[in-house]
Design a protein around this motif. Structure first.
Motif, PDB file in Angstrom:
ATOM      1  N   THR A 148       0.822  -1.212   0.000  1.00 27.57           N
ATOM      2  CA  THR A 148       0.000   0.000   0.000  1.00 27.57           C
ATOM      3  C   THR A 148       0.855   1.261   0.000  1.00 27.57           C
ATOM      4  O   THR A 148       0.328   2.359   0.173  1.00 27.57           O
ATOM      5  N   GLY A 150       2.413   4.500  -0.851  1.00 28.77           N
ATOM      6  CA  GLY A 150       1.937   5.489  -1.796  1.00 28.77           C
ATOM      7  C   GLY A 150       0.476   5.817  -1.550  1.00 28.77           C
ATOM      8  O   GLY A 150       0.047   6.937  -1.750  1.00 28.77           O
ATOM      9  N   GLY A 151      -0.290   4.807  -1.095  1.00 28.28           N
ATOM     10  CA  GLY A 151      -1.668   5.053  -0.700  1.00 28.28           C
ATOM     11  C   GLY A 151      -2.595   5.503  -1.813  1.00 28.28           C
ATOM     12  O   GLY A 151      -3.562   6.226  -1.577  1.00 28.28           O
ATOM     13  N   ALA A 152      -2.298   5.080  -3.071  1.00 29.33           N
ATOM     14  CA  ALA A 152      -3.211   5.424  -4.164  1.00 29.33           C
ATOM     15  C   ALA A 152      -4.495   4.614  -4.016  1.00 29.33           C
ATOM     16  O   ALA A 152      -4.541   3.613  -3.314  1.00 29.33           O
ATOM     17  N   ILE A 156      -5.150   0.940  -2.135  1.00 31.84           N
ATOM     18  CA  ILE A 156      -5.911   0.753  -0.905  1.00 31.84           C
ATOM     19  C   ILE A 156      -6.953  -0.337  -1.121  1.00 31.84           C
ATOM     20  O   ILE A 156      -7.125  -1.232  -0.287  1.00 31.84           O
TER      21      ILE A 156
END
Lengths: 498, 135
Positions: A148, A150-152, A156
């Motif tokens: 995950t 970068g959390g784009a 997610i």
């Protein structure tokens, strides 16, 4: 005392702490990470040499005697796995440093990657079922962060599936350990091997199947694989590459270890063979339907797991030796394929088959590296895949399991077909999407990828070629490893000190 | 072994599985926590009947053999498992929060690419069906 066993786990962990402190300076983090992984690899090679010469090595953590304390133990299978895994980890680390944007804005990348390395090393050398659980959790916690990173949005989405599936598997693992402990009063694997024989058949089968279920989720075998092709492709390419090469194989390693040590059958196991066949067929069919390089390769991870389970399911020395050799070949090949995918992504801007094209003229290095790795995956002689598949097929014929051998050969053909599909889509033809970098640059110009990415990919492909070239000696080692696995007397004697 | 802890483990697993099958992440997190509790309780039950003292040092080997001392190992295992599930639950909550920040919702979505390929398959089936009707 045998410090060589503990160092491949301890060094990356210490380096992870150091890299966390150095979070402001990417170059310092890189030096620490590469040095730690390279040193661990050196220890692993030394360990392999020692195990090859003197037999099984073990060390008791904190000098607590065996069934009570935590045992680290390496037989030939673990030592071989450790060397190949750490070499792969090192190649991917160099690739990740080379690829722009992987670690630049992510101070946590190097620490987490090192923790992952330590977790993988620990799950290969541990001789204790609960410690294996802890090793898995260390690996998985690091992998949750990496997948995950970068959390784009899409990360997610698929990261949730990945985390939840693995959490459920881990919970089942704890429950399995509870049952094993309630039934036998120990979680030390060598001690278990001695005590499990006294259990009633029903209890033994239940424990064996439950552990198979737990590790089956991690290894992505047939009915439990659906999470893998969904989550793996969304991470950054080096992350996907290291997951593809190592995580599922550690699951397979645990299946081999527990099934041979705790539940020796010594006759072909129908359950495992059926699961192996279905895993191969379903995985490859899934791959054929896909239209993106990363997703095709992710389905192939599943398909190739089937071959390893096939070798184990035969429960002969030749079969398990084939499985060992095949796992050793798969780790670098699968990772190399994903690294070439990273080169494609970096030079073309996409990995979708219908958007990219004609890369053979624009980035010939990526094309030929992919060609070598893909042919190896499909099992074309003289590459490493051929050696592994040949060992498995001859073992299968030797055990008179002709149906599964036929299935495995048919799946090889389909593998070749889907590799051809990637080749046609990505490396031949012309690019169809004008938005890509491929089209915006002048047609004759070479699309170069950073040197470190090339070095890492070429190094890993050379490793797979070397596994093919040294197929004979490696097969002999695998046969010895398989003999140790099926007759674990030396393992038990070394751990329990008898 | 008494029935009560076994029944509690069973109840927790049932509850956990039910919550896991929901689509919203907060419920899934609670479900995972329930499953974790069930596993830890099971570890404790695996250590033997309740009511015995957990300290090893004060007893002789004869006491230990007679079962007067509780087995410390499952307790150590359960403690480790609790710490691990605590960390992972915190991570899951962070994921749920990130999901909520991104689209004001914590529902787990479907695999987009998979649905695209499934639609492709349906379209091909449709073409096949039309061709069949025309015959």
């Amino acid at each position: 005392m045998n410090a060589l066993l503990a160092l491949p786990v301890a060094l990356p962990l210490l380096a992870a702490a150091l890299a966390t402190v150095l979070y402001r300076s990417r170059p310092a983090q890189r030096v620490v990470a590469v040095a730690a992984v390279a040193a661990s690899l050196g220890c692993a090679v030394a360990l392999l040499v020692r195990v090859e010469a003197d037999g099984v090595q073990s060390v008791q953590a904190g000098a607590w005697p065996a069934p009570i304390g935590i045992t680290l133990v390496a037989d030939l299978f673990s030592a071989l796995m450790l060397v190949v895994s750490l070499a792969t980890v090192l190649a991917v680390l160099v690739f990740a440093i080379g690829q722009p944007g992987v670690d630049r804005d992510q101070p946590v990348f190097h620490p987490v990657y090192l923790v992952l390395t330590a977790g993988v090393a620990q799950s290969l050398v541990t001789g204790d079922l609960f410690n294996l659980f802890v090793a898995y959790e260390v690996t998985l916690a690091a992998s949750y962060v990496l997948i995950t990173l970068g959390g784009a949005r899409h990360q997610i989405r698929s990261g949730m599936t990945y985390v939840i599936i693995n959490l459920v598997a881990s919970t089942l693992f704890v429950i399995a350990i509870g049952w094993v402990y309630a039934a036998t009063g120990t979680v030390n694997m060598a001690d278990l091997a001695a005590k499990v024989g006294a259990l009633p058949d029903g209890v033994r089968t239940a424990l064996g199947l439950f552990l198979l279920l737990v590790f089956g989720i991690k290894a992505a075998i047939f009915p439990l694989f659906f999470w893998l092709p969904d989550s793996y492709p969304t991470a950054r390419t080096p992350v996907t590459a290291v997951f593809a090469g190592l995580l599922t194989k550690v699951g397979v390693y645990s299946i081999v270890r527990t099934q041979t040590l705790l539940f020796p059958e010594h006759r072909p196991s129908t359950v495992l063979l059926v699961l192996a066949g279905l895993t191969m067929v379903v995985g490859v069919l899934g791959a054929i339907a896909q239209n993106d390089m990363k997703r095709i390769l992710s389905f192939h991870i599943v398909s190739q797991i089937g071959y390893m389970i096939l070798g184990l399911g035969l429960f002969t020395v030749a079969g398990v030796a084939g499985a060992v050799l095949f796992i050793l070949h798969q780790i670098p090949v699968k990772t190399a394929l994903f690294l070439t995918t990273g080169m494609v992504e970096e030079s073309a801007g996409s990995t979708a088959l219908d958007r990219v094209g004609g890369l053979i003229r624009r980035n010939p290095l990526a094309a030929w590296m992919f060609f070598l790795a893909a042919m190896s995956l499909a099992g074309i002689p003289p590459l490493s895949g051929f050696v592994g598949k040949f060992a498995l097929v001859s073992a299968g014929i030797g055990a008179k399991e002709h149906l599964i051998v036929g299935v495995s050969l048919f799946v090889s053909l389909l593998t070749l077909f889907s590799m051809t599909k990637i080749w046609n889509g990505v490396f031949w033809g012309t690019a169809e999407d004008p938005a890509l970098r491929l089209r915006s640059s002048p047609p004759g110009e070479r699309l170069r990828t950073p040197v470190l990415m090339n070095v890492a990919t070429v190094g890993l492909v050379l490793l797979t070629v070397a596994i093919g070239v040294f197929g004979g000696p490696l097969h002999e080692l695998s046969v010895r490893a398989a003999q140790d696995l099926l007759e674990p007397t030396a393992y038990v004697a070394e751990v329990l000190g008898r | 072994m008494s029935v009560v802890p076994a029944a509690i483990v069973a109840g927790l697993v049932g509850l956990g599985v039910y919550l896991l099958l929901q689509r919203t992440l907060t419920r899934i997190v609670i479900g995972v926590a329930m499953l974790g509790h069930a596993a830890n309780l099971l570890l404790l039950v695996a250590g033997g009947p309740p009511g015995r003292q957990p300290i090893v040092g004060r007893f002789t080997d004869a006491d230990r053999a007679a079962g007067a001392v509780a087995d410390p190992l499952p307790q150590a295992l359960a403690l480790t498992a609790i710490v691990i599930s605590f960390g992972i639950t915190a991570f899951l909550l962070a994921l749920a929060y990130r999901s909520w920040v991104l689209h004001r919702d914590d529902e787990v979505e479907d695999d987009v690419e998979d649905r695209r390929i499934a639609r492709l398959g349906e379209r091909e089936l449709g073409t096949l069906a039309r061709w069949w009707r025309r015959r």
